[in-house]
Design a protein around this motif. Sequence first.
Motif, PDB file in Angstrom:
ATOM      1  N   ILE A  61       0.838  -1.203   0.000  1.00 53.83           N
ATOM      2  CA  ILE A  61       0.000   0.000   0.000  1.00 53.83           C
ATOM      3  C   ILE A  61       0.869   1.246   0.000  1.00 53.83           C
ATOM      4  O   ILE A  61       0.617   2.208  -0.729  1.00 53.83           O
ATOM      5  CB  ILE A  61      -0.962  -0.029   1.205  1.00 53.83           C
ATOM      6  CG1 ILE A  61      -2.008  -1.117   1.010  1.00 53.83           C
ATOM      7  CG2 ILE A  61      -1.631   1.330   1.407  1.00 53.83           C
ATOM      8  CD1 ILE A  61      -2.854  -1.389   2.232  1.00 53.83           C
ATOM      9  N   SER A  62       1.920   1.232   0.788  1.00 58.58           N
ATOM     10  CA  SER A  62       2.832   2.369   0.827  1.00 58.58           C
ATOM     11  C   SER A  62       3.547   2.558  -0.516  1.00 58.58           C
ATOM     12  O   SER A  62       3.733   3.689  -0.970  1.00 58.58           O
ATOM     13  CB  SER A  62       3.841   2.172   1.949  1.00 58.58           C
ATOM     14  OG  SER A  62       4.731   3.240   2.011  1.00 58.58           O
ATOM     15  N   LEU A  63       3.930   1.450  -1.155  1.00 48.86           N
ATOM     16  CA  LEU A  63       4.558   1.542  -2.476  1.00 48.86           C
ATOM     17  C   LEU A  63       3.598   2.112  -3.516  1.00 48.86           C
ATOM     18  O   LEU A  63       3.998   2.909  -4.374  1.00 48.86           O
ATOM     19  CB  LEU A  63       5.036   0.161  -2.932  1.00 48.86           C
ATOM     20  CG  LEU A  63       6.413  -0.266  -2.490  1.00 48.86           C
ATOM     21  CD1 LEU A  63       6.656  -1.723  -2.876  1.00 48.86           C
ATOM     22  CD2 LEU A  63       7.472   0.611  -3.094  1.00 48.86           C
ATOM     23  N   LEU A  64       2.337   1.703  -3.447  1.00 47.41           N
ATOM     24  CA  LEU A  64       1.351   2.243  -4.381  1.00 47.41           C
ATOM     25  C   LEU A  64       1.163   3.738  -4.188  1.00 47.41           C
ATOM     26  O   LEU A  64       1.076   4.495  -5.161  1.00 47.41           O
ATOM     27  CB  LEU A  64       0.012   1.519  -4.217  1.00 47.41           C
ATOM     28  CG  LEU A  64      -0.051   0.100  -4.758  1.00 47.41           C
ATOM     29  CD1 LEU A  64      -1.359  -0.556  -4.349  1.00 47.41           C
ATOM     30  CD2 LEU A  64       0.100   0.103  -6.256  1.00 47.41           C
ATOM     31  N   ILE A  65       1.128   4.173  -2.939  1.00 47.21           N
ATOM     32  CA  ILE A  65       0.983   5.603  -2.667  1.00 47.21           C
ATOM     33  C   ILE A  65       2.224   6.365  -3.143  1.00 47.21           C
ATOM     34  O   ILE A  65       2.113   7.439  -3.742  1.00 47.21           O
ATOM     35  CB  ILE A  65       0.709   5.844  -1.170  1.00 47.21           C
ATOM     36  CG1 ILE A  65      -0.669   5.292  -0.815  1.00 47.21           C
ATOM     37  CG2 ILE A  65       0.811   7.320  -0.808  1.00 47.21           C
ATOM     38  CD1 ILE A  65      -0.982   5.276   0.650  1.00 47.21           C
ATOM     39  N   CYS A  66       3.411   5.802  -2.911  1.00 47.27           N
ATOM     40  CA  CYS A  66       4.644   6.430  -3.415  1.00 47.27           C
ATOM     41  C   CYS A  66       4.632   6.510  -4.935  1.00 47.27           C
ATOM     42  O   CYS A  66       5.067   7.504  -5.520  1.00 47.27           O
ATOM     43  CB  CYS A  66       5.866   5.649  -2.951  1.00 47.27           C
ATOM     44  SG  CYS A  66       6.279   5.867  -1.226  1.00 47.27           S
ATOM     45  N   GLY A  67       4.141   5.461  -5.584  1.00 50.14           N
ATOM     46  CA  GLY A  67       4.051   5.469  -7.042  1.00 50.14           C
ATOM     47  C   GLY A  67       3.100   6.522  -7.562  1.00 50.14           C
ATOM     48  O   GLY A  67       3.373   7.195  -8.563  1.00 50.14           O
ATOM     49  N   LEU A  68       1.970   6.677  -6.885  1.00 48.30           N
ATOM     50  CA  LEU A  68       1.016   7.719  -7.295  1.00 48.30           C
ATOM     51  C   LEU A  68       1.611   9.119  -7.122  1.00 48.30           C
ATOM     52  O   LEU A  68       1.466   9.972  -7.993  1.00 48.30           O
ATOM     53  CB  LEU A  68      -0.264   7.599  -6.477  1.00 48.30           C
ATOM     54  CG  LEU A  68      -1.179   6.440  -6.830  1.00 48.30           C
ATOM     55  CD1 LEU A  68      -2.310   6.346  -5.821  1.00 48.30           C
ATOM     56  CD2 LEU A  68      -1.749   6.648  -8.224  1.00 48.30           C
ATOM     57  N   ILE A  69       2.295   9.334  -6.013  1.00 44.60           N
ATOM     58  CA  ILE A  69       2.891  10.641  -5.746  1.00 44.60           C
ATOM     59  C   ILE A  69       4.008  10.935  -6.758  1.00 44.60           C
ATOM     60  O   ILE A  69       4.075  12.031  -7.332  1.00 44.60           O
ATOM     61  CB  ILE A  69       3.406  10.725  -4.304  1.00 44.60           C
ATOM     62  CG1 ILE A  69       2.233  10.718  -3.338  1.00 44.60           C
ATOM     63  CG2 ILE A  69       4.265  11.973  -4.099  1.00 44.60           C
ATOM     64  CD1 ILE A  69       2.616  10.585  -1.892  1.00 44.60           C
ATOM     65  N   SER A  70       4.880   9.946  -7.006  1.00 42.99           N
ATOM     66  CA  SER A  70       5.976  10.200  -7.957  1.00 42.99           C
ATOM     67  C   SER A  70       5.438  10.344  -9.383  1.00 42.99           C
ATOM     68  O   SER A  70       5.968  11.119 -10.166  1.00 42.99           O
ATOM     69  CB  SER A  70       7.012   9.082  -7.889  1.00 42.99           C
ATOM     70  OG  SER A  70       6.494   7.882  -8.400  1.00 42.99           O
ATOM     71  N   GLY A  71       4.390   9.612  -9.721  1.00 42.18           N
ATOM     72  CA  GLY A  71       3.787   9.781 -11.039  1.00 42.18           C
ATOM     73  C   GLY A  71       3.163  11.148 -11.201  1.00 42.18           C
ATOM     74  O   GLY A  71       3.229  11.752 -12.272  1.00 42.18           O
ATOM     75  N   TYR A  72       2.559  11.659 -10.154  1.00 42.72           N
ATOM     76  CA  TYR A  72       1.973  12.986 -10.202  1.00 42.72           C
ATOM     77  C   TYR A  72       3.053  14.053 -10.324  1.00 42.72           C
ATOM     78  O   TYR A  72       2.928  15.006 -11.096  1.00 42.72           O
ATOM     79  CB  TYR A  72       1.129  13.238  -8.944  1.00 42.72           C
ATOM     80  CG  TYR A  72       0.456  14.573  -8.917  1.00 42.72           C
ATOM     81  CD1 TYR A  72      -0.674  14.815  -9.693  1.00 42.72           C
ATOM     82  CD2 TYR A  72       0.953  15.598  -8.129  1.00 42.72           C
ATOM     83  CE1 TYR A  72      -1.298  16.040  -9.681  1.00 42.72           C
ATOM     84  CE2 TYR A  72       0.330  16.832  -8.100  1.00 42.72           C
ATOM     85  CZ  TYR A  72      -0.792  17.045  -8.879  1.00 42.72           C
ATOM     86  OH  TYR A  72      -1.399  18.273  -8.860  1.00 42.72           O
ATOM     87  N   ILE A  73       4.152  13.861  -9.564  1.00 35.86           N
ATOM     88  CA  ILE A  73       5.243  14.853  -9.606  1.00 35.86           C
ATOM     89  C   ILE A  73       5.973  14.809 -10.942  1.00 35.86           C
ATOM     90  O   ILE A  73       6.228  15.839 -11.572  1.00 35.86           O
ATOM     91  CB  ILE A  73       6.217  14.623  -8.437  1.00 35.86           C
ATOM     92  CG1 ILE A  73       5.543  14.973  -7.119  1.00 35.86           C
ATOM     93  CG2 ILE A  73       7.487  15.438  -8.611  1.00 35.86           C
ATOM     94  CD1 ILE A  73       6.349  14.601  -5.894  1.00 35.86           C
TER      95      ILE A  73
END
Length: 77
Positions: A61-73
């Motif tokens: 779950i934490s990796l998915l959230i990190c992926g969403l944040i880095s994809g947005y950035i």
Amino acid sequence: MKTLTILEVGNLAGVVVMIVGAIILVALVFSLIVAFITKLIYERKGARKFSKKQFIQTMLISLLICGLISGYICGGL
């Protein structure tokens, strides 16, 4: 004359792979720290046990959230 992007100059695939690898490595370390802190908080209250499955799910779950944040950035809006 057409302007060239940084990837069209040539032979920069290694740089791109290193950048993506660094992002993945940082996300893994960050999610490992988050899962460990979550485990400490969960086990602090009483005699509850944080199972291996829960630890892996917390990391994912934490990796998915990190992926969403880095994809947005990196991708912009």
